[in-house]
Design an enzyme around this catalytic site. Structure first.
Site, PDB file in Angstrom:
ATOM      1  N   ASP A  12       0.866  -1.283  -0.020  1.00 51.27           N
ATOM      2  CA  ASP A  12      -0.132   0.101  -0.330  1.00 51.27           C
ATOM      3  C   ASP A  12       0.944   1.142   0.027  1.00 51.27           C
ATOM      4  O   ASP A  12       2.190   1.214   0.392  1.00 51.27           O
ATOM      5  CB  ASP A  12      -0.951  -0.074   1.208  1.00 51.27           C
ATOM      6  N   ARG A  25      -0.514   9.560  -9.712  1.00 52.84           N
ATOM      7  CA  ARG A  25      -0.696   8.221  -8.867  1.00 52.84           C
ATOM      8  C   ARG A  25      -0.109   7.120  -9.837  1.00 52.84           C
ATOM      9  O   ARG A  25       0.360   6.102  -9.231  1.00 52.84           O
ATOM     10  CB  ARG A  25      -2.352   8.058  -8.529  1.00 52.84           C
ATOM     11  N   HIS A  29       2.388   3.697  -9.240  1.00 52.44           N
ATOM     12  CA  HIS A  29       2.102   2.012  -9.384  1.00 52.44           C
ATOM     13  C   HIS A  29       3.175   1.657 -10.247  1.00 52.44           C
ATOM     14  O   HIS A  29       3.384   0.461  -9.761  1.00 52.44           O
ATOM     15  CB  HIS A  29       0.719   2.185 -10.291  1.00 52.44           C
ATOM     16  N   ASN A  60     -10.852  -2.628  -5.610  1.00 50.92           N
ATOM     17  CA  ASN A  60      -9.995  -1.627  -6.227  1.00 50.92           C
ATOM     18  C   ASN A  60     -10.714  -0.945  -7.341  1.00 50.92           C
ATOM     19  O   ASN A  60     -10.404  -0.238  -8.172  1.00 50.92           O
ATOM     20  CB  ASN A  60      -8.644  -1.953  -6.321  1.00 50.92           C
ATOM     21  N   ARG A 185      -4.817  -2.363   8.774  1.00 51.84           N
ATOM     22  CA  ARG A 185      -5.862  -2.939   8.502  1.00 51.84           C
ATOM     23  C   ARG A 185      -5.460  -4.000   7.538  1.00 51.84           C
ATOM     24  O   ARG A 185      -4.402  -3.836   6.785  1.00 51.84           O
ATOM     25  CB  ARG A 185      -6.987  -2.243   8.163  1.00 51.84           C
TER      26      ARG A 185
HETATM   27  C1  IPE Z   1      -5.499  -2.646  -0.199  1.00 57.19           C
HETATM   28  O1  IPE Z   1      -4.855  -1.335  -0.304  1.00 57.19           O
HETATM   29  C2  IPE Z   1      -5.291  -3.470  -1.489  1.00 57.19           C
HETATM   30  C3  IPE Z   1      -4.039  -3.437  -2.100  1.00 57.19           C
HETATM   31  C4  IPE Z   1      -2.738  -3.057  -1.757  1.00 57.19           C
HETATM   32  C5  IPE Z   1      -3.850  -4.073  -3.503  1.00 57.19           C
HETATM   33  P1  IPE Z   1      -6.223  -0.404  -0.365  1.00 57.19           P
HETATM   34  O2  IPE Z   1      -5.469   1.141  -0.623  1.00 57.19           O
HETATM   35  O3  IPE Z   1      -7.268  -0.577  -1.494  1.00 57.19           O
HETATM   36  O4  IPE Z   1      -6.890  -0.422   0.818  1.00 57.19           O
HETATM   37  P2  IPE Z   1      -7.765   0.595   1.715  1.00 57.19           P
HETATM   38  O5  IPE Z   1      -9.014   1.213   1.009  1.00 57.19           O
HETATM   39  O6  IPE Z   1      -6.730   1.632   2.207  1.00 57.19           O
HETATM   40  O7  IPE Z   1      -8.456  -0.434   2.750  1.00 57.19           O
HETATM   41  C1  IPE Z   2      -1.581   0.380  -3.310  1.00 57.62           C
HETATM   42  O1  IPE Z   2      -1.396   1.777  -3.544  1.00 57.62           O
HETATM   43  C2  IPE Z   2      -1.834  -0.392  -4.815  1.00 57.62           C
HETATM   44  C3  IPE Z   2      -3.013  -0.745  -4.960  1.00 57.62           C
HETATM   45  C4  IPE Z   2      -4.152  -0.633  -4.012  1.00 57.62           C
HETATM   46  C5  IPE Z   2      -3.497  -1.086  -6.492  1.00 57.62           C
HETATM   47  P1  IPE Z   2      -2.355   2.663  -3.334  1.00 57.62           P
HETATM   48  O2  IPE Z   2      -2.926   2.948  -4.708  1.00 57.62           O
HETATM   49  O3  IPE Z   2      -3.764   2.017  -2.445  1.00 57.62           O
HETATM   50  O4  IPE Z   2      -1.772   3.950  -2.692  1.00 57.62           O
HETATM   51  P2  IPE Z   2      -2.680   4.762  -1.712  1.00 57.62           P
HETATM   52  O5  IPE Z   2      -2.992   4.111  -0.511  1.00 57.62           O
HETATM   53  O6  IPE Z   2      -3.547   5.676  -2.505  1.00 57.62           O
HETATM   54  O7  IPE Z   2      -1.382   5.883  -1.404  1.00 57.62           O
HETATM   55 MG    MG Z   3      -3.979   2.271  -0.640  1.00 55.20          MG
END
Ligand code: IPE
Ligand code: IPE
Ligand code: MG
Length: 234
Positions: A12, A25, A29, A60, A185
């Site tokens: 994350d 963003r 990735h 997602n 979490r």
């Molecule tokens: C969890 O991260 C899923 C992945 C890392 C792929 P999210 O960013 O989707 O989770 P939440 O929304 O903070 O719980």
């Molecule tokens: C994790 O990073 C990757 C995926 C969930 C695909 P995030 O895209 O959730 O990054 P933040 O949490 O918004 O910084």
């Molecule tokens: Mg995230």
């Protein structure tokens, strides 16, 4: 020192990593995908048998079409044309998650990397893609119901150990579960397999989570007293 057999990472913080640097963003990735490739090799070098990573959750899909499309295209790029280090380092790539809702070109890219690495034996990289832990338990329950109905499984023979056989991949339980990016979490990650996992949360955003940071997480694991419900005997 004890090296955990199964390490899992909730990758994350890609978006926040990028935003802090004034980048899009999507660039977060892309940087995260590079980090994953390096970590997989390092995990294998350390003797970790299974590395499970959360790459894309069923939830997602709630994100913008632009972001979802970017992630799907990144998946195709990596599984078709990158990941050569992983392929050449005897790492076997498998996937956990639902196939439904994934584009056919994405499924094809997943097939390509699975096929290329199917005979690799040092380490398994289990990529959770279009994955949800609740969905996994529901899907496993449906497979159980089917096996009971067709007589392959006797109802009274089902137990918490052989239930693993019905999950997306039949892997050992998670020993060490890491979440990068400040949140504490699970967001639905490997709920069944995480039962006795040691939990390690780190503020570092995933693109910056390097080999040294993984070493630190393992050092933490080595200080844990894993009792599994028992009491300390020495
Ligand atoms: C969890 O991260 C899923 C992945 C890392 C792929 P999210 O960013 O989707 O989770 P939440 O929304 O903070 O719980
Ligand atoms: C994790 O990073 C990757 C995926 C969930 C695909 P995030 O895209 O959730 O990054 P933040 O949490 O918004 O910084
Ligand atoms: Mg995230």
């Amino acid at each position: 020192m004890m090296i955990p057999d199964h390490v899992a990472i909730i990758m994350d913080g890609n978006g926040r990593w990028a935003e802090e640097r004034g980048l899009k963003r999507s660039e977060g990735h892309s940087a995260g995908a590079k980090t994953l490739e390096k970590l997989a090799i390092h995990a294998k070098d350390l003797g970790i048998k299974v590395l499970s990573v959360y790459a894309f959750s069923t939830d997602n899909f709630k994100r913008s079409k632009e972001e979802v499309d970017y992630l799907m295209n990144l998946c195709i790029l990596y599984f078709k044309n990158r990941f050569n280090e992983v392929i050449n380092n005897n790492v076997k790539v498998v996937f956990s998650g639902r196939k439904e809702n994934l584009r056919s070109d994405v499924l094809e890219a997943m097939e390509t990397v699975m096929e290329k690495t199917k005979n690799n034996t040092d380490c398994i990289l289990n990529i959770c893609f279009n994955y949800g832990g609740q969905e996994e338990i529901v899907d496993a329950s449906l497979k159980v119901a089917k096996d009971i109905k067709n007589g392959t499984l006797k109802e009274t023979n089902l137990n918490r150990d052989n239930f693993y056989h019905y999950l997306y991949q039949d892997l050992p339980p998670i020993d060490l579960l890491i979440r990068t990016g400040k949140e504490h979490r699970l967001s639905g990650f490997m709920l069944y397999q995480a039962t006795y996992a040691e939990l390690y949360f780190v503020d570092t955003y995933f693109p910056s989570f390097n080999e040294d940071e993984l070493d630190k997480a393992i050092q933490y694991y080595q200080t844990c007293d894993r009792r599994f419900g028992n009491v300390k005997t020495n």
